[in-house]
Design an enzyme around this catalytic site. Structure first.
Site, PDB file in Angstrom:
ATOM      1  N   LYS A   1     -60.271  36.948 114.808  1.00 51.64           N
ATOM      2  CA  LYS A   1     -61.697  36.686 114.996  1.00 51.64           C
ATOM      3  C   LYS A   1     -62.078  36.640 116.472  1.00 51.64           C
ATOM      4  O   LYS A   1     -63.085  37.217 116.867  1.00 51.64           O
ATOM      5  CB  LYS A   1     -62.057  35.363 114.315  1.00 51.64           C
TER       6      LYS A   1
ATOM      7  N   HIS B   1     -58.735  42.079 117.852  1.00 54.20           N
ATOM      8  CA  HIS B   1     -57.958  42.861 116.880  1.00 54.20           C
ATOM      9  C   HIS B   1     -57.729  44.288 117.360  1.00 54.20           C
ATOM     10  O   HIS B   1     -58.385  45.214 116.900  1.00 54.20           O
ATOM     11  CB  HIS B   1     -58.690  42.843 115.533  1.00 54.20           C
TER      12      HIS B   1
ATOM     13  N   CYS C   1     -52.859  47.412 109.269  1.00 54.06           N
ATOM     14  CA  CYS C   1     -52.961  46.270 110.189  1.00 54.06           C
ATOM     15  C   CYS C   1     -51.643  45.518 110.332  1.00 54.06           C
ATOM     16  O   CYS C   1     -51.541  44.596 111.137  1.00 54.06           O
ATOM     17  CB  CYS C   1     -54.073  45.329 109.740  1.00 54.06           C
TER      18      CYS C   1
ATOM     19  N   CYS D   1     -66.937  38.086 110.518  1.00 55.85           N
ATOM     20  CA  CYS D   1     -66.187  39.321 110.731  1.00 55.85           C
ATOM     21  C   CYS D   1     -65.520  39.303 112.099  1.00 55.85           C
ATOM     22  O   CYS D   1     -66.140  38.929 113.088  1.00 55.85           O
ATOM     23  CB  CYS D   1     -67.118  40.531 110.695  1.00 55.85           C
TER      24      CYS D   1
END
Lengths: 145, 400
Positions: free
Chosen positions: B340, B344, B88, B213
């Site tokens: 969030k 992403h 990431c 998540c």
């Protein structure tokens, strides 16, 4: 030609109108750039337009280069039964150069610069007994060596 | 430590695509979308770019391998393109490559691009199959939510915090990001939620519920970098320079040794210490105007406030609930919505964070603009708590 007993190898790559097959690409409504396969919008960085409309390409072209595939490619390529086949680059009048399997002549008989015509031919037969059609280019009849 | 690259590299222009379920765009479209914005911002011709770095994580789904997808999508003039991947932290790795090339004098103008196209998999989370052959053998059954959820359990246990107290702080983290994203037209999830909604959401991996998540998105972000001198010569007056770029990967201690408490990320602490030193930051709590951290899960963001030295050990949950990291708090965190809610797209996320800091520093953030920010920090945590890559960038306005 797709029939109830045949399906395209990939949806949307080609269609048949009035019995004549053509590749389905896209053309930017602003800068006129053609794409194959079809895409949703223009991605020419020099163009400020975003929209690309579907357009039929060809179906005739000119053979730019070719070779013969002499070994069986790995999956997912699904030709069955397999035999050596010719593959080539074909220039379409819209300015798009596409890579395609070649047919309509012995593998070694193709000539660079010769006119080519789109054809749909079975690649294999699926589990339901349907012919899986793919697109190829063949020499225009009067030019076969 | 060497001098580092503080103030040796300026950001000339940045771009970021809209994030989300981009059925209308392939990865090359997303790169072009981000690039056009950056090029217009930089006020340059494309052919001034002398080298480029491409960050992609899930090459199988996104772009295929190598530097070619970037070179071809942007029709670059056959300049070197290096493809990078570091979980990431991939987007920040692309920036590190471009910034180091400029700092070294190897080129005057370099491009860093991050992109990811994940929604076509039809799965809401991350695609499964990039783990390699053996990881399943020694981390059987692991998923990102399952791995990060354990940070929550360990953190609550270590600090004697009742889980319902921690859950309420985690819900505040997510509520705040949704509030911020509602003001961001490029964000993936722009809906507002309540803390109660977050608390009552279905459980994904205890104690993480749905709203704890982040999802995954399609998107691209990029930066064009040069030297401050060249940026000035091109007429740039307000300059954002890179103050620090640091990277700290795990070395195996966390996952193989009981010395790790499971309630913090050691790599973030190491990268932060080096980044503060490189940037000359003495007191991050006083000096940082905003931060963009790796909020893959609400508990991650909360724990990171301590790892970055912004909350005292054991105090992050209280600081979060006091609003210290809200948009109107002392150190606004995830002003753009974060992973969030901005979304992403893995390879783009690091550059998306830099994009927000850059945008805020230049006063271009519109409805979510902070008052006179001068220094911002971005942080990625690639991997899982016991095995990860932490990367930190610090960016600030450059004194004339």
């Amino acid at each position: 030609m797709p029939t109830p007993t045949s399906i395209p190898v990939v949806d949307g790559l080609f269609d048949v109108q009035d019995g004549a097959p053509a590749l389905v690409g896209a053309k930017c409504t602003a800068c006129g750039t053609h794409y194959f396969p079809r895409r949703a919008r223009c991605s020419n960085p020099a163009c400020n337009g975003a929209e690309a409309a579907p357009v039929r390409l060809g179906p005739r072209g000119v053979l730019y280069s070719w070779s013969v595939q002499a070994y069986r490619p790995p999956p997912l390529f699904g030709m069955d039964p397999w035999a050596p086949y010719a593959i080539g680059l074909v220039d379409l009048p819209e300015g798009v150069r596409v890579m395609a399997m070649l047919t309509g002549a012995p593998p070694e008989a193709f000539q660079i610069g010769s006119p080519m015509q789109l054809r749909l031919e079975p690649l294999r037969v699926d589990a339901d007994g349907r012919e899986v059609l793919t697109w190829k280019f063949a020499p225009v009849a009067e030019h076969v060596a | 430590m060497a001098h580092g690259i503080r103030d040796k590299v300026a950001i000339l222009g940045m771009g970021c695509s809209r994030f989300g379920e981009r059925w209308d765009a392939g990865p090359d479209d997303l790169m072009v979308e981000a690039f056009k914005e950056a090029l217009a911002d930089a006020g340059l011709e494309r052919d001034r770019i002398e080298a480029a770095w491409l960050g992609v994580f899930y090459q199988e789904q996104s772009t295929s391998k190598s530097g070619l997808p970037l070179s071809m999508a942007l029709r670059l003039p056959n300049v070197p393109v290096t493809r990078v991947e570091n979980l990431c932290a991939t987007g920040t790795e692309a920036l590190r490559g471009a910034a180091y090339a400029v700092a070294a004098g190897a080129c005057d103008v370099a491009l860093a691009m991050g992109v990811e196209k994940l929604k076509d998999t039809g799965f809401a989370g991350l695609p499964e199959r990039t783990k390699g052959t053996f990881e399943d053998l020694w981390q059987p059954g692991f998923t990102p939510p399952g791995a990060f959820a354990q940070l929550g359990a360990a953190y609550a246990a270590k600090h004697g915090l009742p889980m319902d107290e921690l859950k309420r702080a985690m819900a505040h983290v997510s509520w705040k990001s949704h509030e911020n994203a509602a003001l961001n037209p490029k964000a993936h999830l722009r809906n507002r939620i309540t803390v109660e909604q977050a608390l009552n959401a279905p459980m994904v991996a205890y104690p993480l519920g749905t709203y704890d998540c982040c999802g995954v998105s399609d998107g691209a972000a990029c930066a064009i970098v040069t030297t401050p001198e060249i940026a000035r010569s091109l007429g740039k007056r307000d300059l954002v320079t890179i103050k620090a770029l640091q990277l700290a990967p795990s070395n195996g201690v966390e996952m193989g040794h009981a010395s790790w408490d499971g309630a913090h990320t050691p790599t973030t602490r190491i990268a932060a210490a080096k980044a503060y030193a490189e940037a000359g930051v003495q007191d991050p709590r006083a000096e940082l105007s905003l931060i963009e951290v790796h909020d893959c899960f609400s508990i991650t963001e909360l724990v990171l406030m301590e790892d970055l030295g912004l909350s005292e050990p054991g105090r992050a949950a209280f600081d979060v609930r006091d609003g210290r990291y809200d948009r109107d708090g002392a150190i606004p965190c995830q002003v753009d919505g974060g992973l969030k809610c901005f979304g992403h797209p893995v390879g783009a996320s690091g550059l998306r964070m830099v994009y927000e800091v850059y945008t805020q520093l230049l006063g271009r953030a519109g409805a979510r603009q902070l008052s006179s920010p001068t220094l911002g920090l971005t942080h990625n945590l690639g991997g899982i708590p016991n095995r990860n890559v932490a990367s930190i960038s610090i960016l600030g306005l450059h004194a004339a």
